[in-house]
Write a protein that holds these residues in place. Sequence first.
Motif, PDB file in Angstrom:
ATOM      1  N   SER A  36     -43.640  18.431   1.066  1.00 41.27           N
ATOM      2  CA  SER A  36     -44.030  18.342   2.482  1.00 41.27           C
ATOM      3  C   SER A  36     -45.518  18.604   2.662  1.00 41.27           C
ATOM      4  N   VAL A  37     -46.042  19.610   1.948  1.00 42.38           N
ATOM      5  CA  VAL A  37     -47.476  19.916   2.039  1.00 42.38           C
ATOM      6  C   VAL A  37     -48.316  18.775   1.480  1.00 42.38           C
ATOM      7  N   TYR A  38     -47.930  18.222   0.324  1.00 41.31           N
ATOM      8  CA  TYR A  38     -48.677  17.121  -0.274  1.00 41.31           C
ATOM      9  C   TYR A  38     -48.648  15.886   0.635  1.00 41.31           C
ATOM     10  N   THR A  39     -47.490  15.676   1.276  1.00 38.56           N
ATOM     11  CA  THR A  39     -47.347  14.551   2.200  1.00 38.56           C
ATOM     12  C   THR A  39     -48.293  14.705   3.388  1.00 38.56           C
ATOM     13  N   GLN A  40     -48.347  15.891   3.946  1.00 41.04           N
ATOM     14  CA  GLN A  40     -49.248  16.149   5.069  1.00 41.04           C
ATOM     15  C   GLN A  40     -50.709  16.011   4.654  1.00 41.04           C
ATOM     16  N   ALA A  41     -51.027  16.455   3.433  1.00 41.19           N
ATOM     17  CA  ALA A  41     -52.414  16.342   2.950  1.00 41.19           C
ATOM     18  C   ALA A  41     -52.844  14.886   2.893  1.00 41.19           C
ATOM     19  N   GLY A  42     -51.967  14.014   2.378  1.00 43.23           N
ATOM     20  CA  GLY A  42     -52.304  12.592   2.305  1.00 43.23           C
ATOM     21  C   GLY A  42     -52.312  11.917   3.659  1.00 43.23           C
ATOM     22  N   ALA A  43     -51.345  12.276   4.526  1.00 42.71           N
ATOM     23  CA  ALA A  43     -51.241  11.635   5.842  1.00 42.71           C
ATOM     24  C   ALA A  43     -52.386  12.036   6.760  1.00 42.71           C
ATOM     25  N   GLN A  44     -52.834  13.294   6.692  1.00 42.55           N
ATOM     26  CA  GLN A  44     -53.853  13.784   7.617  1.00 42.55           C
ATOM     27  C   GLN A  44     -55.278  13.597   7.114  1.00 42.55           C
ATOM     28  N   TYR A  45     -55.463  13.656   5.777  1.00 43.44           N
ATOM     29  CA  TYR A  45     -56.829  13.609   5.237  1.00 43.44           C
ATOM     30  C   TYR A  45     -57.046  12.500   4.210  1.00 43.44           C
ATOM     31  N   GLY A  46     -56.076  11.625   4.039  1.00 44.81           N
ATOM     32  CA  GLY A  46     -56.245  10.518   3.116  1.00 44.81           C
ATOM     33  C   GLY A  46     -56.468  11.003   1.681  1.00 44.81           C
ATOM     34  N   TYR A  47     -57.480  10.436   1.042  1.00 41.39           N
ATOM     35  CA  TYR A  47     -57.771  10.796  -0.348  1.00 41.39           C
ATOM     36  C   TYR A  47     -58.695  12.014  -0.458  1.00 41.39           C
ATOM     37  N   ALA A  48     -59.103  12.592   0.665  1.00 43.00           N
ATOM     38  CA  ALA A  48     -60.192  13.575   0.680  1.00 43.00           C
ATOM     39  C   ALA A  48     -59.898  14.849  -0.104  1.00 43.00           C
ATOM     40  N   LEU A  49     -58.613  15.188  -0.278  1.00 41.93           N
ATOM     41  CA  LEU A  49     -58.265  16.437  -0.952  1.00 41.93           C
ATOM     42  C   LEU A  49     -57.896  16.257  -2.425  1.00 41.93           C
ATOM     43  N   LEU A  50     -58.029  15.042  -2.933  1.00 49.03           N
ATOM     44  CA  LEU A  50     -57.650  14.806  -4.327  1.00 49.03           C
ATOM     45  C   LEU A  50     -58.495  15.607  -5.315  1.00 49.03           C
ATOM     46  N   TRP A  51     -59.746  15.887  -4.977  1.00 46.21           N
ATOM     47  CA  TRP A  51     -60.618  16.633  -5.888  1.00 46.21           C
ATOM     48  C   TRP A  51     -60.047  18.020  -6.211  1.00 46.21           C
ATOM     49  N   ALA A  52     -59.275  18.588  -5.267  1.00 48.64           N
ATOM     50  CA  ALA A  52     -58.742  19.942  -5.458  1.00 48.64           C
ATOM     51  C   ALA A  52     -57.723  20.012  -6.591  1.00 48.64           C
ATOM     52  N   LEU A  53     -57.167  18.864  -6.994  1.00 46.27           N
ATOM     53  CA  LEU A  53     -56.125  18.881  -8.019  1.00 46.27           C
ATOM     54  C   LEU A  53     -56.653  19.307  -9.382  1.00 46.27           C
ATOM     55  N   ILE A  54     -57.924  19.036  -9.668  1.00 55.68           N
ATOM     56  CA  ILE A  54     -58.480  19.421 -10.973  1.00 55.68           C
ATOM     57  C   ILE A  54     -58.590  20.946 -11.102  1.00 55.68           C
ATOM     58  N   LEU A 192     -57.278  25.052   5.928  1.00 60.05           N
ATOM     59  CA  LEU A 192     -55.887  25.503   5.948  1.00 60.05           C
ATOM     60  C   LEU A 192     -55.027  24.630   5.030  1.00 60.05           C
ATOM     61  N   MET A 193     -55.254  23.321   5.060  1.00 61.62           N
ATOM     62  CA  MET A 193     -54.499  22.421   4.197  1.00 61.62           C
ATOM     63  C   MET A 193     -54.825  22.669   2.728  1.00 61.62           C
ATOM     64  N   LEU A 194     -56.097  22.927   2.431  1.00 58.03           N
ATOM     65  CA  LEU A 194     -56.510  23.248   1.061  1.00 58.03           C
ATOM     66  C   LEU A 194     -55.816  24.519   0.578  1.00 58.03           C
ATOM     67  N   THR A 195     -55.751  25.523   1.455  1.00 61.28           N
ATOM     68  CA  THR A 195     -55.062  26.779   1.121  1.00 61.28           C
ATOM     69  C   THR A 195     -53.579  26.529   0.881  1.00 61.28           C
ATOM     70  N   GLY A 196     -52.981  25.681   1.705  1.00 59.52           N
ATOM     71  CA  GLY A 196     -51.563  25.337   1.540  1.00 59.52           C
ATOM     72  C   GLY A 196     -51.294  24.652   0.207  1.00 59.52           C
ATOM     73  N   LEU A 197     -52.187  23.754  -0.206  1.00 55.65           N
ATOM     74  CA  LEU A 197     -52.034  23.076  -1.493  1.00 55.65           C
ATOM     75  C   LEU A 197     -52.022  24.075  -2.648  1.00 55.65           C
ATOM     76  N   ILE A 198     -52.961  25.004  -2.609  1.00 57.71           N
ATOM     77  CA  ILE A 198     -53.048  26.008  -3.678  1.00 57.71           C
ATOM     78  C   ILE A 198     -51.824  26.918  -3.646  1.00 57.71           C
TER      79      ILE A 198
END
Length: 341
Positions: A36-54, A192-198
């Motif tokens: 659900s969090v990953y889905t919201q990250a993509g739906a709300q911010y597109g590709y912008a948070l992909l860098w955080a995965l590394i 907040l979304m970045l914190t949720g991903l982590i």
Amino acid sequence: MQRRLRSLRRRLLLLLAVIGPGLITSNVDNDAGGISVYTQAGAQYGYALLWALIPMTIALYVTEEMCARMGVVTGKGLSDLIREEFGFRPTFFVMITGFFVDLANVVAEFAGVAAAMQIFHVSKYVAVPLAAILVWILVIQGTYRQVEVIFLFACILYLSYVFSALLAKPDWLIAAKHTVIPNVHLDSGYLLMLTGLIGTTIAPWQFFYLQAGFVEKKVGPRQYSQARADVILGSISCMLIVFFIIVCTAATLYVSGHRDINDAALAAQALIPLAGKWAGALFAFGLLNASLFAASILPLSTAHVICEGLGFEAGLDHKFTEAPIFYWLYTVLIVVGAGVV
């Protein structure tokens, strides 16, 4: 040449014998709440948070590797070591808080089962009890090795998200660019979304389960390099699935303006008109697999944690009569978690 081939074959067989706890623990972290969090990250911010995965992959590996090392070297679970080092009172506090946190997560997993099956037009009053019975029988009747094989197969089923992303036809160049070049914003929603991903990637229960897995598998110091390889493989595969989930939703929901998505089930339904029924069905199937997977492992991890910490017998290779507290805790978590939903 033949000697090298024999050596390589021996190493490969040893790796296959050890592999399991790291791969399973990392991938089950992609549960219903995580998706659900990953889905919201993509739906709300597109590709912008992909860098955080590394950096998230590195953090996941570092924390899990420490627990793997402790389990391999000491032959004891994390709860055992906490009790030995800090005494009974702090250990009891950890056990109680862990129980209630994990119970809330078990409820979330069965909610994920209900949501996924409703997409396939199956009532939650049928799907949830059947799922509860399935995961209960799996653990009660199976040995550690049998259960591990089923869990490893469940890891393979996460590939449904890869196919779902391919059907969404994303812009792979833009996705690759955002993966390697950080795109940081300082607004509160983004942070907040970045914190949720982590937070959904690195969870306390996984350290207990990972260490217990290596202990129960009787992996010793001589197999440490294979245990570490297992953790590396698990960390990378976990983040690759997260990558494809974000890419899939970014390429469809974000691009089309469907950004008010607050769970994975809504995303699966929204994907159907945007990327085709197969993309939506695969996304929903991935949610079902993740929910069932986590609904099996989270109660198992909790039962391990409490029994180890309080000195009761624990482990799938024990019969019900040999470890009644362990199996009753597992049963209570399943019944309450499914019953609430």
